[in-house]
Write an enzyme that holds these catalytic residues in place. Structure first.
Site: not given
Ligand SMILES: *Cc1c(COP(=O)(O)O)cnc(C)c1O
Ligand code: SF4
Length: 403
Positions: A127-128, A131, A140, A144, A147, A149, A308, A345, A352
């Protein structure tokens, strides 16, 4: 938020009719410290849960309502942190499903951050510009309940396989703009040592990649996963940062601290991301305690996340103002480096952004009136001139080969 006290006249709890509950002391040390034993013996059913805690009716309903569509797993270690009698225990709330997960009608999507749009190959979320996330698995130690994701972690269908990870590494190798990669999923420490080190080795061969972050909740949910040997090997690929996920001071145990200390002692800094979870940690006193406990262990609070809009975790979401007032309470009462950045986010993939209390009260010409953490007002006067160019900048950047 409230401290529950038991009235002195209250009847003592009924004597258990079944076998006594398991406790950490019930398990031989040698098994307890073996992360593979912990992983193999994860609690995945109500019956197993009932060996550790007195399961409450809302938890029975929660597990039954969610079992068809999402995985539950709790390590014996994480279960041993649970309050056996109180379903409001923060560990129970984070690990045991509630019916609200399936009755969620407000959050419209399981991908609120539009990660799928940025998954140019299955193993990458980019996305960025500089990174990217490398999704290394969908596994995992504990799933959680909050979560974000969960579309990957809560099912076994969305699997991320070795090919996906290989392709992800290729993607990074062919994208010179990426200088920082976050190994996540899932959980970077759900990989075996061998597999993780092999992956780090391949990533380190990419010349433009500078920073590697390992995103893992293992110190919180499976601290025995981290050995001094692993930490030392990881240090060999520096700069590597570990990013973990403590949400409540009850999680900062001696074992968790030790796991983090292995990394820190070997030169892998440990950062923490917390999520605000309604009814679990949405209290300034608890976040204050958490931050104090973390920095005492040399773990740096990095982010405090607003929840989120993930389908299935609406019951954990709080108003934005709650995080703002927690930040308000922290500022001035705890060292600046112990204060996490409060971020949201943005839905739809905006990334973010920080938010929080505003300390500027008003402007009077060149004077700006701020309030401090006690609410007292102080005036800062702007200089009579504007900013100047930095003549040495060109020279310096040229010296660094960036001219
Ligand atoms: C959170 C996130 C990052 C890392 O973000 P930082 O602000 O550098 O910690 C990178 N890519 C994605 C898609 C993210 O959601
Ligand atoms: S938040 Fe989601 S990805 Fe992170 S440890 Fe928990 S279940 Fe796994």
């Amino acid at each position: 938020m409230s401290v529950e006290t038991i009235p002195s006249g209250a009847p003592s709890p009924p004597v258990a009719e079944t076998a006594p509950l398991l406790r950490r002391e019930s398990i031989p040390d040698q098994l307890w410290r073996d992360w593979r034993w912990q992983f193999r013996n994860r609690i995945t059913s109500l019956d197993e849960l009932a060996r550790w805690i007195r399961v409450a009716p809302e938890e029975v309903r929660g597990v039954r309502a969610t079992q068809a569509e999402s995985r539950m797993a709790v390590t014996p270690y994480y279960a041993s942190l649970m309050d056996a009698d109180d379903p409001n225990c923060p560990i129970r709330m984070q690990a045991i499903p509630r019916e609200a997960e399936v009755h969620d009608s407000t959050a419209p999507t399981d991908d609120p951050l539009a990660e799928e749009e940025h998954r140019f190959v299955p193993g990458i979320v980019h996305r960025y510009p500089d990174r990217a996330l490398l999704l290394v698995n969908d596994t995992c130690a504990v799933y959680c309940r909050h979560c974000m994701r969960r579309r990957l972690t809560f099912t076994s269908e969305a699997e991320i396989n070795r090919d996906d990870v290989d392709q992800g590494v290729e993607y990074i190798a062919h994208t010179p703009a990426i200088r920082d990669v976050l190994l996540t999923g899932g959980d970077a420490l759900s990989l075996s040592d061998e597999r993780l080190l092999e992956l780090l080795e391949r990533l380190r061969r990419i010349p433009h990649l500078e920073i590697i972050r390992l995103s893992t909740r293992a110190p919180v949910t499976l601290p025995m996963r981290v050995s001094p040997e692993l930490a030392k090997e990881v240090r060999g690929f520096a700069p590597v940062y570990m990013v973990t996920h403590f949400n409540h001071p009850a999680e900062v145990t001696a074992e968790a601290a030790e796991a983090c200390a292995h990394f820190i002692d070997h030169g892998v800094p440990v950062l923490n991301q917390s999520v605000l979870l309604r009814g679990v940690n949405t209290s300034a006193r608890l976040i204050h305690l958490l931050c104090m406990d973390l920095i005492r262990q040399r773990i740096l609070p990095y982010y405090l996340h607003q929840g989120d809009l993930v389908k299935g975790s609406e019951h954990f979401r709080t108003p934005l103002s709650v995080g703002v007032s927690i930040m308000e309470e922290l500022r001035g009462r705890i060292g600046g480096f112990a204060i996490p950045r409060l971020v949201v986010d943005l839905p739809g993939g905006g990334g973010k952004v920080p938010f929080g209390p505003d300390y500027e009260v008003r402007r009077e010409g060149s004077a700006i009136v701020f309030r401090n953490f006690q609410g007292r007002e102080f005036t800062y006067v702007e200089p009579p001139h504007g900013d100047a160019a930095v003549p040495f900048e060109e020279v310096y950047l040229r010296k660094r080969g960036m001219g």
